[in-house]
Write a protein that holds these residues in place. Sequence first.
Motif, PDB file in Angstrom:
ATOM      1  N   VAL A  10      38.599  40.750  35.831  1.00 42.71           N
ATOM      2  CA  VAL A  10      39.661  41.399  36.132  1.00 42.71           C
ATOM      3  C   VAL A  10      39.197  42.234  37.260  1.00 42.71           C
ATOM      4  O   VAL A  10      38.432  42.988  37.262  1.00 42.71           O
ATOM      5  CB  VAL A  10      40.394  42.291  35.219  1.00 42.71           C
ATOM      6  N   VAL A  11      39.901  41.973  38.468  1.00 37.99           N
ATOM      7  CA  VAL A  11      39.171  42.614  39.882  1.00 37.99           C
ATOM      8  C   VAL A  11      40.376  43.574  40.256  1.00 37.99           C
ATOM      9  O   VAL A  11      41.583  43.102  40.367  1.00 37.99           O
ATOM     10  CB  VAL A  11      38.755  41.704  40.998  1.00 37.99           C
ATOM     11  N   MET A  12      40.119  44.881  40.617  1.00 37.48           N
ATOM     12  CA  MET A  12      41.105  45.825  41.005  1.00 37.48           C
ATOM     13  C   MET A  12      40.524  46.229  42.508  1.00 37.48           C
ATOM     14  O   MET A  12      39.201  46.879  42.417  1.00 37.48           O
ATOM     15  CB  MET A  12      41.482  46.779  40.166  1.00 37.48           C
ATOM     16  N   ALA A  13      40.948  46.073  43.455  1.00 37.08           N
ATOM     17  CA  ALA A  13      40.424  46.460  44.780  1.00 37.08           C
ATOM     18  C   ALA A  13      41.570  47.073  45.715  1.00 37.08           C
ATOM     19  O   ALA A  13      42.522  46.387  45.858  1.00 37.08           O
ATOM     20  CB  ALA A  13      39.553  45.546  45.523  1.00 37.08           C
ATOM     21  N   THR A  14      41.275  48.062  46.379  1.00 38.95           N
ATOM     22  CA  THR A  14      42.087  48.496  47.555  1.00 38.95           C
ATOM     23  C   THR A  14      42.164  47.712  48.762  1.00 38.95           C
ATOM     24  O   THR A  14      41.279  46.848  49.024  1.00 38.95           O
ATOM     25  CB  THR A  14      41.974  49.945  47.615  1.00 38.95           C
ATOM     26  N   GLY A  15      43.157  47.877  49.571  1.00 36.13           N
ATOM     27  CA  GLY A  15      43.211  47.304  50.909  1.00 36.13           C
ATOM     28  C   GLY A  15      42.320  47.993  51.796  1.00 36.13           C
ATOM     29  O   GLY A  15      42.189  48.961  51.886  1.00 36.13           O
ATOM     30  N   LEU A  18      46.522  43.729  31.748  1.00 36.91           N
ATOM     31  CA  LEU A  18      46.074  42.786  32.448  1.00 36.91           C
ATOM     32  C   LEU A  18      44.663  42.372  31.767  1.00 36.91           C
ATOM     33  O   LEU A  18      43.928  43.085  31.466  1.00 36.91           O
ATOM     34  CB  LEU A  18      45.482  43.619  33.632  1.00 36.91           C
ATOM     35  N   SER A  19      44.742  41.052  31.522  1.00 35.15           N
ATOM     36  CA  SER A  19      43.567  40.383  30.748  1.00 35.15           C
ATOM     37  C   SER A  19      43.246  39.144  31.370  1.00 35.15           C
ATOM     38  O   SER A  19      44.171  38.222  31.723  1.00 35.15           O
ATOM     39  CB  SER A  19      44.214  40.147  29.408  1.00 35.15           C
ATOM     40  N   ALA A  20      41.907  38.858  31.684  1.00 38.55           N
ATOM     41  CA  ALA A  20      41.526  37.789  32.077  1.00 38.55           C
ATOM     42  C   ALA A  20      41.335  36.635  31.014  1.00 38.55           C
ATOM     43  O   ALA A  20      41.596  36.969  29.881  1.00 38.55           O
ATOM     44  CB  ALA A  20      40.232  37.834  32.884  1.00 38.55           C
ATOM     45  N   GLY A  21      41.400  35.490  31.266  1.00 38.19           N
ATOM     46  CA  GLY A  21      40.933  34.375  30.478  1.00 38.19           C
ATOM     47  C   GLY A  21      39.843  34.265  29.693  1.00 38.19           C
ATOM     48  O   GLY A  21      38.576  34.713  30.186  1.00 38.19           O
TER      49      GLY A  21
END
Length: 122
Positions: free
Chosen positions: A47-52, A34-37
Amino acid sequence: KLKAGRTVAESMVGGSLGLAAGSAAMGPGGSVFLSAGFSGATMGGSVVMATGGSGLTDSGELILASANSGAEGSSGAVTLATGGSQIGNTGAVTLATGFSGTGTAGDMTLVVGASALETGGK
């Protein structure tokens, strides 16, 4: 944009979204990146990882873990690190539990591994 299905039924579960690399019988398994620009002139992508969240009960868990190794190998390391900087500041690493208005705030626990034959972690 990848998006799983939504449900409005009372006891139904929203759609799941999976991303998995391929397995290999003899060589290394595939990797997931997973890589942002990149930006040549301003801030690069995030890069954002968040739960619901939930309107009524618990939010989802976020689990970052390496898998168990085979009988004779070592499990993979988990590293949280900021990038370096030639002139500007480097980013901070923050580990925090959330605020609770009426319940107990979450604990923070760091546990090192034990070993049956060698020295445990430090």
